[in-house]
Design a protein around this motif. Structure first.
Motif, PDB file in Angstrom:
ATOM      1  N   MET C  54      16.722   3.821  41.565  1.00 19.83           N
ATOM      2  CA  MET C  54      17.933   4.086  42.345  1.00 19.83           C
ATOM      3  C   MET C  54      18.710   2.784  42.533  1.00 19.83           C
ATOM      4  N   ILE C  55      17.986   1.699  42.612  1.00 26.48           N
ATOM      5  CA  ILE C  55      18.590   0.377  42.738  1.00 26.48           C
ATOM      6  C   ILE C  55      17.770  -0.559  41.870  1.00 26.48           C
ATOM      7  N   PHE C  56      18.455  -1.451  41.161  1.00 23.12           N
ATOM      8  CA  PHE C  56      17.744  -2.398  40.315  1.00 23.12           C
ATOM      9  C   PHE C  56      18.552  -3.689  40.286  1.00 23.12           C
ATOM     10  N   ALA C  57      17.947  -4.758  40.764  1.00 23.45           N
ATOM     11  CA  ALA C  57      18.616  -6.061  40.758  1.00 23.45           C
ATOM     12  C   ALA C  57      17.657  -7.074  40.157  1.00 23.45           C
ATOM     13  N   THR C  58      18.196  -8.028  39.415  1.00 26.47           N
ATOM     14  CA  THR C  58      17.338  -8.984  38.705  1.00 26.47           C
ATOM     15  C   THR C  58      17.602 -10.432  39.109  1.00 26.47           C
ATOM     16  N   SER C  59      18.312 -10.616  40.214  1.00 26.92           N
ATOM     17  CA  SER C  59      18.514 -11.985  40.694  1.00 26.92           C
ATOM     18  C   SER C  59      18.928 -11.958  42.158  1.00 26.92           C
ATOM     19  N   ARG C  60      18.746 -13.076  42.813  1.00 31.72           N
ATOM     20  CA  ARG C  60      19.153 -13.206  44.199  1.00 31.72           C
ATOM     21  C   ARG C  60      20.669 -13.080  44.341  1.00 31.72           C
ATOM     22  N   ALA C  61      21.396 -13.553  43.280  1.00 30.89           N
ATOM     23  CA  ALA C  61      22.864 -13.443  43.322  1.00 30.89           C
ATOM     24  C   ALA C  61      23.291 -11.979  43.376  1.00 30.89           C
ATOM     25  N   MET C  62      22.585 -11.111  42.652  1.00 22.60           N
ATOM     26  CA  MET C  62      22.915  -9.689  42.684  1.00 22.60           C
ATOM     27  C   MET C  62      22.657  -9.104  44.080  1.00 22.60           C
ATOM     28  N   LEU C  63      21.619  -9.598  44.715  1.00 18.70           N
ATOM     29  CA  LEU C  63      21.323  -9.099  46.069  1.00 18.70           C
ATOM     30  C   LEU C  63      22.412  -9.547  47.040  1.00 18.70           C
ATOM     31  N   ARG C  64      22.892 -10.775  46.861  1.00 14.56           N
ATOM     32  CA  ARG C  64      23.971 -11.259  47.737  1.00 14.56           C
ATOM     33  C   ARG C  64      25.237 -10.413  47.543  1.00 14.56           C
ATOM     34  N   ASP C  65      25.546 -10.108  46.287  1.00 11.41           N
ATOM     35  CA  ASP C  65      26.722  -9.260  46.017  1.00 11.41           C
ATOM     36  C   ASP C  65      26.572  -7.912  46.726  1.00 11.41           C
ATOM     37  N   ARG C  66      25.358  -7.423  46.687  1.00  7.76           N
ATOM     38  CA  ARG C  66      25.086  -6.116  47.299  1.00  7.76           C
ATOM     39  C   ARG C  66      25.354  -6.155  48.809  1.00  7.76           C
ATOM     40  N   VAL C  67      24.914  -7.228  49.439  1.00  3.69           N
ATOM     41  CA  VAL C  67      25.119  -7.355  50.887  1.00  3.69           C
ATOM     42  C   VAL C  67      26.614  -7.438  51.190  1.00  3.69           C
ATOM     43  N   THR C  68      27.340  -8.214  50.392  1.00  2.00           N
ATOM     44  CA  THR C  68      28.795  -8.314  50.587  1.00  2.00           C
ATOM     45  C   THR C  68      29.440  -6.932  50.496  1.00  2.00           C
ATOM     46  N   ALA C  69      29.038  -6.191  49.470  1.00  2.00           N
ATOM     47  CA  ALA C  69      29.603  -4.848  49.287  1.00  2.00           C
ATOM     48  C   ALA C  69      29.263  -3.948  50.474  1.00  2.00           C
ATOM     49  N   LEU C  70      28.030  -4.056  50.949  1.00  2.00           N
ATOM     50  CA  LEU C  70      27.606  -3.226  52.090  1.00  2.00           C
ATOM     51  C   LEU C  70      28.423  -3.556  53.325  1.00  2.00           C
ATOM     52  N   ARG C  71      28.657  -4.831  53.544  1.00  2.00           N
ATOM     53  CA  ARG C  71      29.412  -5.241  54.729  1.00  2.00           C
ATOM     54  C   ARG C  71      30.841  -4.739  54.631  1.00  2.00           C
ATOM     55  N   GLU C  72      31.411  -4.821  53.426  1.00  2.00           N
ATOM     56  CA  GLU C  72      32.801  -4.357  53.263  1.00  2.00           C
ATOM     57  C   GLU C  72      32.894  -2.851  53.439  1.00  2.00           C
TER      58      GLU C  72
END
Lengths: 157, 157, 157
Positions: C54-72
């Motif tokens: 359902m979710i697949f991330a392969t780097s910490r940078a991808m996780l950071r992007d995800r948090v930004t998107a969630l906050r927005e």
């Protein structure tokens, strides 16, 4: 990481929860120092810096009075709690005790057998590990995740 | 406090629960001694001193028969369990093993995805830590908080 | 039994869960190595050998992007999580890290106060314990017991 501190605080909180879950409320105040503090509040209050509490006691004697009142009111009759706690996180080791945070989930089981998820939150504890009577809470703040205040909160968490 | 006993019993119960939650029921009897006892009762029965049990087995062979019956009846089909356990409380260290109590909450997940709080209670265990096959249960008594007896209790807890 | 490994992985996962439960999502990626992997899947997919996530991330940078998107998107607004985790089971100690499995139950608390059992499952972790920044996840696979996919799974588990 303080493996032994973690183990001892996990043990203290496990015995604390077991005492409530076994309806041995008369033994509940003994987990606190004479001048131990016990408080129930919400995450929302904490986030907003509000000092509001649903319950606030500043001595073991107050906790004993509370248990007496609960027994007379029979509030506890007809239900059981079941706590499951997380691993304690040590926040600080201070002269006044070890500060730790421990997440919890509490289920409530009615006499009919109906079981529900009752409360979630975390304990913000200050623990004196090596007092004359063993480990005791100098302070236990119960921070509830939900703002919904159940009248049954009269019963300790 | 017996940090190592606590850690080893937590590990044993975590593997026990993981085996059930992963539907590896055939491995479940291996957590018991040959003459290990397994019993499910309620807190109400215990409080009243009643010896009633919903399930009572006195050997690993009986547990194996139970698994065979469950597989044939397909009771387990279409659902999963998820246990979360508390920190074990050591009650006694005796010749016959270590006595410990561990609180638990079990969720049940149906094939449809529906998840519910299924059972709460505590394990009253007697554990032989250093047998020839490692740590094993000499006795496991599952004390349920609820008096409501679900027919699905055929499945181990 | 690797008492210290168990204690350190329990601590890492407790801090990980506490960070999510306290809505400190910006700190969530820091629990992973730079090239850490994060994946959410279901027990059913795992059992069938399907690589679906359902979710697949392969780097910490991808996780950071995800948090930004969630906050927005403000998805997180109006709800809190509460994790309770089991004792980690060590599966292997390898050059690439310690493999461990940890069961969990997550409750969700809505702004109205309504509390529900939200998700159950287990973490399949690979942990580097002694990296330059302390213990970090090289990989965390969240295996959900339920096949039901909630759109709110956008939020980390």
């Amino acid at each position: 990481m303080y493996i032994e501190h973690v183990a001892r605080i996990a043990d203290l909180n496990a015995r604390y929860a077991d005492t409530i879950d076994a309806d041995q409320l008369e033994a509940w105040p003994d987990f606190f120092l004479d001048d131990g503090r016990y408080r129930i509040t919400t995450a929302e209050n904490v986030a907003q810096g509000l000092p509001l509490s649903m319950i606030f006691a500043t001595s073991r004697a107050m906790l004993r009075d509370r248990v007496t009142a609960l027994r007379e009111a029979n509030v506890y009759e007809g239900q059981r709690y079941r706590h499951v706690l997380g691993t304690p996180l040590i926040a600080a080791v201070e002269a006044g005790g070890v500060r730790a945070r421990t997440g919890f989930i509490v289920a409530r089981v009615m006499r009919t057998g109906e079981t529900m998820l009752f409360a979630t939150g975390c304990y913000e504890d200050r623990v004196v590990l090596d007092g004359p009577d063993g480990a005791r809470f100098a302070e236990k703040v119960v921070v509830l995740d939900s703002r919904q205040i159940d009248t049954l909160l009269a019963i300790p968490l």
